[in-house]
Design a protein around this motif. Structure first.
Motif, short mmCIF file in Angstrom:
data_model
loop_
_atom_site.label_atom_id
_atom_site.label_comp_id
_atom_site.label_asym_id
_atom_site.label_seq_id
_atom_site.Cartn_x
_atom_site.Cartn_y
_atom_site.Cartn_z
N ASN A 13 -0.67 -13.52 -12.36
CA ASN A 13 -1.79 -14.40 -12.67
C ASN A 13 -1.86 -14.96 -14.30
O ASN A 13 -3.06 -15.11 -14.59
N PHE A 47 -4.76 -20.94 -7.14
CA PHE A 47 -5.84 -20.28 -7.68
C PHE A 47 -7.03 -21.17 -7.61
O PHE A 47 -6.80 -22.57 -7.43
N ARG A 73 -5.55 -16.89 -17.61
CA ARG A 73 -5.48 -15.99 -16.47
C ARG A 73 -5.95 -16.48 -15.40
O ARG A 73 -7.16 -17.15 -15.29
N TYR A 75 -7.27 -16.78 -11.45
CA TYR A 75 -8.22 -16.03 -10.35
C TYR A 75 -8.50 -16.76 -8.96
O TYR A 75 -8.66 -18.00 -9.15
N ARG A 76 -8.72 -15.94 -7.83
CA ARG A 76 -9.01 -16.65 -6.74
C ARG A 76 -10.32 -16.43 -6.34
O ARG A 76 -10.93 -15.53 -7.11
N GLY A 78 -13.42 -14.88 -5.18
CA GLY A 78 -13.83 -13.46 -4.63
C GLY A 78 -13.30 -12.32 -5.62
O GLY A 78 -13.56 -11.56 -5.76
N GLU A 79 -12.26 -12.70 -6.51
CA GLU A 79 -11.80 -12.01 -7.48
C GLU A 79 -12.45 -11.90 -8.89
O GLU A 79 -12.31 -11.02 -9.62
N ILE A 80 -13.45 -12.69 -9.00
CA ILE A 80 -14.14 -12.75 -10.22
C ILE A 80 -15.60 -13.54 -10.04
O ILE A 80 -15.38 -14.55 -9.04
N ASP A 81 -16.45 -13.04 -10.86
CA ASP A 81 -17.92 -13.94 -10.86
C ASP A 81 -17.65 -15.45 -11.27
O ASP A 81 -17.23 -15.34 -12.46
#
Length: 98
Positions: A13, A47, A73, A75-76, A78-81
């Motif tokens: 990622n 992503f 970096r 993110y998908r 649900g992986e991060i706010d």
């Protein structure tokens, strides 16, 4: 992993976005180009969100020197706010929402 002729995945990622195409631009233009390129590459790799590592923010854009590469970096959902500071929504950017 995904392959793209403009990017190098460092791990699952983390992506390096080369800034070669912005060498002759001023900082504002380079920052906008790199943000749009990072957004397209984020989506191309499956992503939705990305954070830029090691770049500050100037006038609401990443402070990117012309010609400099970015490390992002990915993110998908649900992986991060999605409201986290420093997180960019690639889908919003490519649809014209800088």
């Amino acid at each position: 992993g995904c392959a793209h002729h403009l990017s190098v995945m460092r791990d699952s990622n983390v992506l390096v976005v080369p800034g070669k195409s912005t060498t002759n631009d001023d900082q504002s233009v380079a920052s906008r180009k790199m943000l749009r390129l990072a957004a397209r590459l984020t989506l191309d790799h499956g992503f939705r969100y990305f954070a830029i590592e090691g770049a500050g923010i100037r006038d609401g854009l990443p402070a990117v020197a012309p010609g400099a590469s970015l490390t992002i970096r990915l993110y998908r959902p649900g992986e991060i706010d999605p409201g986290r500071a420093g997180l960019w929504d690639a889908q919003r950017i490519v649809s014209g929402g800088l």
